[in-house]
Each structure stands twice: as C-alpha cells, then as structure tokens.
Write a protein that holds these residues in place. Structure first.
Motif, PDB file in Angstrom:
ATOM      1  N   THR A 242      72.418  96.352  59.345  1.00 13.53           N
ATOM      2  CA  THR A 242      73.826  96.180  59.746  1.00 13.53           C
ATOM      3  C   THR A 242      73.897  96.391  61.255  1.00 13.53           C
ATOM      4  N   PRO A 243      73.764  95.329  62.039  1.00  8.33           N
ATOM      5  CA  PRO A 243      73.709  95.439  63.502  1.00  8.33           C
ATOM      6  C   PRO A 243      74.941  96.112  64.090  1.00  8.33           C
ATOM      7  N   TYR A 244      74.728  96.785  65.222  1.00  4.73           N
ATOM      8  CA  TYR A 244      75.829  97.421  65.948  1.00  4.73           C
ATOM      9  C   TYR A 244      76.691  96.333  66.579  1.00  4.73           C
ATOM     10  N   THR A 245      77.989  96.409  66.387  1.00  3.81           N
ATOM     11  CA  THR A 245      78.895  95.399  66.940  1.00  3.81           C
ATOM     12  C   THR A 245      80.016  96.074  67.723  1.00  3.81           C
ATOM     13  N   TYR A 246      80.686  95.282  68.545  1.00  8.60           N
ATOM     14  CA  TYR A 246      81.870  95.732  69.264  1.00  8.60           C
ATOM     15  C   TYR A 246      82.926  94.639  69.152  1.00  8.60           C
ATOM     16  N   ASN A 247      84.101  94.858  69.711  1.00  4.02           N
ATOM     17  CA  ASN A 247      85.160  93.855  69.570  1.00  4.02           C
ATOM     18  C   ASN A 247      85.832  93.574  70.914  1.00  4.02           C
ATOM     19  N   LYS A 248      86.901  92.810  70.870  1.00  4.62           N
ATOM     20  CA  LYS A 248      87.550  92.358  72.102  1.00  4.62           C
ATOM     21  C   LYS A 248      88.244  93.473  72.866  1.00  4.62           C
TER      22      LYS A 248
ATOM     23  N   ALA B 216      82.279  98.011  79.209  1.00 10.04           N
ATOM     24  CA  ALA B 216      82.788  99.034  78.290  1.00 10.04           C
ATOM     25  C   ALA B 216      81.621  99.804  77.661  1.00 10.04           C
ATOM     26  N   PRO B 217      81.863 101.057  77.249  1.00  8.77           N
ATOM     27  CA  PRO B 217      80.789 101.862  76.628  1.00  8.77           C
ATOM     28  C   PRO B 217      80.156 101.181  75.425  1.00  8.77           C
ATOM     29  N   GLN B 218      80.959 100.484  74.625  1.00  8.55           N
ATOM     30  CA  GLN B 218      80.422  99.862  73.414  1.00  8.55           C
ATOM     31  C   GLN B 218      79.412  98.762  73.754  1.00  8.55           C
ATOM     32  N   VAL B 219      79.642  98.041  74.854  1.00  8.64           N
ATOM     33  CA  VAL B 219      78.712  96.985  75.245  1.00  8.64           C
ATOM     34  C   VAL B 219      77.409  97.601  75.761  1.00  8.64           C
ATOM     35  N   LEU B 220      77.515  98.706  76.485  1.00  7.48           N
ATOM     36  CA  LEU B 220      76.306  99.406  76.926  1.00  7.48           C
ATOM     37  C   LEU B 220      75.524  99.945  75.737  1.00  7.48           C
TER      38      LEU B 220
ATOM     39  N   ASN C 201      92.220  85.315  69.376  1.00  7.47           N
ATOM     40  CA  ASN C 201      91.059  86.091  68.919  1.00  7.47           C
ATOM     41  C   ASN C 201      89.813  85.802  69.757  1.00  7.47           C
ATOM     42  N   ILE C 202      90.016  85.541  71.042  1.00  7.95           N
ATOM     43  CA  ILE C 202      88.911  85.269  71.956  1.00  7.95           C
ATOM     44  C   ILE C 202      88.643  86.508  72.814  1.00  7.95           C
ATOM     45  N   ALA C 203      87.415  86.962  72.820  1.00  3.89           N
ATOM     46  CA  ALA C 203      87.003  88.046  73.712  1.00  3.89           C
ATOM     47  C   ALA C 203      86.406  87.412  74.965  1.00  3.89           C
ATOM     48  N   HIS C 204      86.954  87.741  76.131  1.00  5.83           N
ATOM     49  CA  HIS C 204      86.471  87.151  77.382  1.00  5.83           C
ATOM     50  C   HIS C 204      85.097  87.698  77.749  1.00  5.83           C
TER      51      HIS C 204
ATOM     52  N   ASP D 170      81.672  90.370  64.959  1.00  4.70           N
ATOM     53  CA  ASP D 170      80.215  90.231  65.053  1.00  4.70           C
ATOM     54  C   ASP D 170      79.719  90.149  66.494  1.00  4.70           C
ATOM     55  N   LEU D 171      80.491  90.707  67.432  1.00  8.40           N
ATOM     56  CA  LEU D 171      80.045  90.678  68.829  1.00  8.40           C
ATOM     57  C   LEU D 171      78.909  91.677  69.006  1.00  8.40           C
ATOM     58  N   MET D 172      77.746  91.176  69.380  1.00 12.12           N
ATOM     59  CA  MET D 172      76.577  92.041  69.497  1.00 12.12           C
ATOM     60  C   MET D 172      75.873  91.907  70.844  1.00 12.12           C
TER      61      MET D 172
END
Length: 356
Positions: free
Chosen positions: A99-105, A76-80, A28-31, A64-66
């Motif tokens: 509720t902050p915008y989050t993305y995932n791995k 990735a688009p979600q990180v932008l 469950n680690i996002a690089h 909770d990756l923000m």
C-alpha cells in the motif's frame, strides 16, 4: 515584483491566487508546483488578472499521488516523505509496501502558505544557511516539523490575521491545514479595512545582490530536484536488439572516409570482393531505395553474390529454399530472413578465410 507593494489585506492579489487554485481543486486537479514563478500577470495594468501556469506536474487527485515532484522552498512535508520512502524502497533499505504512501492536493495549500509568507516579508519560511545541491538536512527538518518564525524586524507591521493564515496553511498534518475554501473565507481576505502598510519584501527585492544569490541557489536546486533520480544501466552490446545497431552489424558501418568498421563476430576483410557482394544483398534486403524496382535489384545483387560464392554450400541451400533459378527468385522473398542467412554465410566465409 516592481515598486512598492501595499499590505496584502488588499482584496485583490491574494484572492486571485486563491481563486485560481480553487478552480483547479474544484476540478480535483493538484498543481504540485505552486510557486511565485508560476503566477503571472496577464498584462502591465494595475488591475491585471493573475494567471496560474506550468501544469507539468499537475495530476488528477484520485488518492494516488505518489511521485515526489516539487520545487524545494515550496514543498509540503508529505511530498518530502513520499520522496524519502521512494528512495529507500528503490535502494532496498525498506521493502516495497503493498500500500504505497500517498498524498493529496492539500500539498498545494502548503505551497500557498509559503508564497504568502514570501510576499509578506521577502524571504521563504524554510531555508538553510548552508548551500547545497540538494535540500540540506536542517531545511528538510524544518519543513517536516513545520518550524518557522515571524521575526519581529520584518513582521512587526504585518497583521495578526495575515500571520493566522500563514500558520493555518503551514500545518504539517494535511487534515489540520486550511482548505482553499477556508482560505477564501478567512477574515484576512474579507476584511473591509484597507491598510496602507508598505511591505519590506519590495525593499529586499531591490537589493540586486540578494536577488541574484536567491536566483542562483534556486536555479541549482530547481535543476537538480525537479528531475527524479534515474538509475541508468546499459545493456551489453551483444544483447542489444536495436534496429540501427542490427543493421550495422549485418552490413558493417562505412564512414565517410571509406574505412569499414565491422563487428568482431564478422571480422570481414574489406578487400574480399565475394564478401562485399554478399553485403550488397543484405543492404538490398533491409535498405532498399524508394522508387527502384526492388525485386529486380535484389535479383541483380543476388546474381553477383552467387557468381563469387558458388562454392558456399550454405548459400546454395539457402537459394534453393528461396526458389532461386540462377537469374532470379520465382517466389516472394522474406527479405529479413534472407538477410539473416546471408549474414551467416558472411561469417562462415570469414572464418574459412581466416583459417587458410
């Protein structure tokens, strides 16, 4: 990459990249910074294992990756989108969301798609013809909409299975994107047919001018975009509670040339011996030397200060409250408190001298 690279249906390099990423995702680690520079061969042998490195941006994915951390070509688009919202909230353009915008791995899978694209043709799927120290608008738009092409000149010899993997990894919506298990199960990585096509990427890499240009642009963007924008504000000097500045304010700073620099509130005169003796007390209170008898030394400098400042009522009252008998302190002394009061004595004496 040196030499000619065989077509990446070859069941070696691509699976190793995917397996390394799978290991991270199973934990469950996002690089969050997947790119060719972070893929290293263990040694120079033809069958050397591939190592995934640089986990500076890595984080456990708990939904909770923000933080908008990325390298431009592979983001990735979600990180932008996280970056866009972060900047707008920070500048007050939009209110901070409860509720902050989050993305995932899955952002790693997009980066993997970009890496595969680059390996197959020698250039990234999302780039701009306009040099910029930030992501240009046209490049940002292409990433956000997932707009890329397979130009016939470079992609004519690339298999449809390889293109299919790229398409399914470069999906704007994370839920439509291949998972790492989907990549490993894809026919492209499990085909028994070994093709002998030579990729054009190796030929492009041999053009030193092209490589130098790419490296320069990438280095500039990397330096600017890996670091988040930080709004720096300096406190007014009079409100700073810094230990070093506090000591300098109490003592006055004495550079090597022997010239004192005093805070404007003190305004102490260097030639005034009485004030120098008071400063010696402060110095002993806050800068006592290791190994010396601190109590005896404090008594010694206090006697000198008292000898030159007997007319000062504030000093007299202070010494009485600290149980001073004329030769030394009979009780334990709160040195910091004494230093603060002696500083007030210096200020009082300075004002008295200036008014004379």
């Amino acid at each position: 990459v040196g030499g000619e690279i065989s077509h990446s249906t070859d069941p070696f390099f691509q699976p190793q990249i995917a397996l390394a990423l799978q290991h991270c995702h199973l934990l469950n680690i996002a690089h969050r910074d997947l790119k060719p520079e972070n893929l290293l061969f263990k040694d120079n042998s033809l069958d050397a294992p591939v190592k995934l490195c640089d986990f500076g941006f890595a984080k456990i994915d708990q939904g909770d990756l923000m933080t908008p951390q990325f390298t431009p070509y592979y983001v990735a688009p979600q990180v932008l989108e996280a970056q866009r919202r972060h900047q707008k909230e920070k500048s007050g353009i939009i209110p901070t969301s409860p509720t902050p915008y989050t993305y995932n791995k899955s952002c790693d899978l997009w980066s993997l798609g970009v890496i595969i694209y680059v390996m197959l043709c020698g250039y990234p799927p999302f780039y701009s013809k306009h040099h910029s120290r930030t992501i240009p608008k046209d490049m940002r738009r292409k990433i956000m909409t997932g707009s890329f092409e397979f130009p016939e000149e470079e992609w004519s010899q690339i298999s449809e299975m390889a293109k299919d993997v790229v398409r399914k990894l470069l999906k704007v919506k994370p839920e439509e994107r291949l998972t790492i298990e989907g990549v490993l199960d894809h026919p492209w990585l499990n085909s028994t047919e070994a093709l002998d096509n030579v990729l054009p990427s190796a030929q492009l890499m041999m053009d030193k001018a092209v490589v130098a240009g790419i490296q320069q642009a990438h280095a500039e963007q990397l330096a600017n975009m890996r670091i988040q924008d930080l709004k720096v504000s300096l406190k007014p000097l009079h409100s700073v509670n810094n230990p070093i500045l506090r000591k300098r304010k109490l003592l006055g700073t004495k550079p090597k040339d022997g010239v004192y620099i005093h805070d404007h509130e003190n305004g102490a005169e260097d030639s005034n011996v009485a004030l120098e003796k008071l400063r010696d007390v402060i110095a002993q209170c806050i800068l006592s030397q290791a190994g010396e008898n601190e109590d005896e030394k404090l008594n010694e400098v206090m006697q000198e200060a008292w000898k030159y400042n007997r007319e000062c009522k504030l000093l007299r009252d202070t010494l009485q409250s600290f149980s001073w008998n004329g030769r030394g302190f009979t009780d334990k002394v709160d040195r910091l408190k004494l230093a603060e009061i002696v500083k007030q004595v210096i200020e009082e004496q300075t004002m008295s001298h200036e008014s004379q």
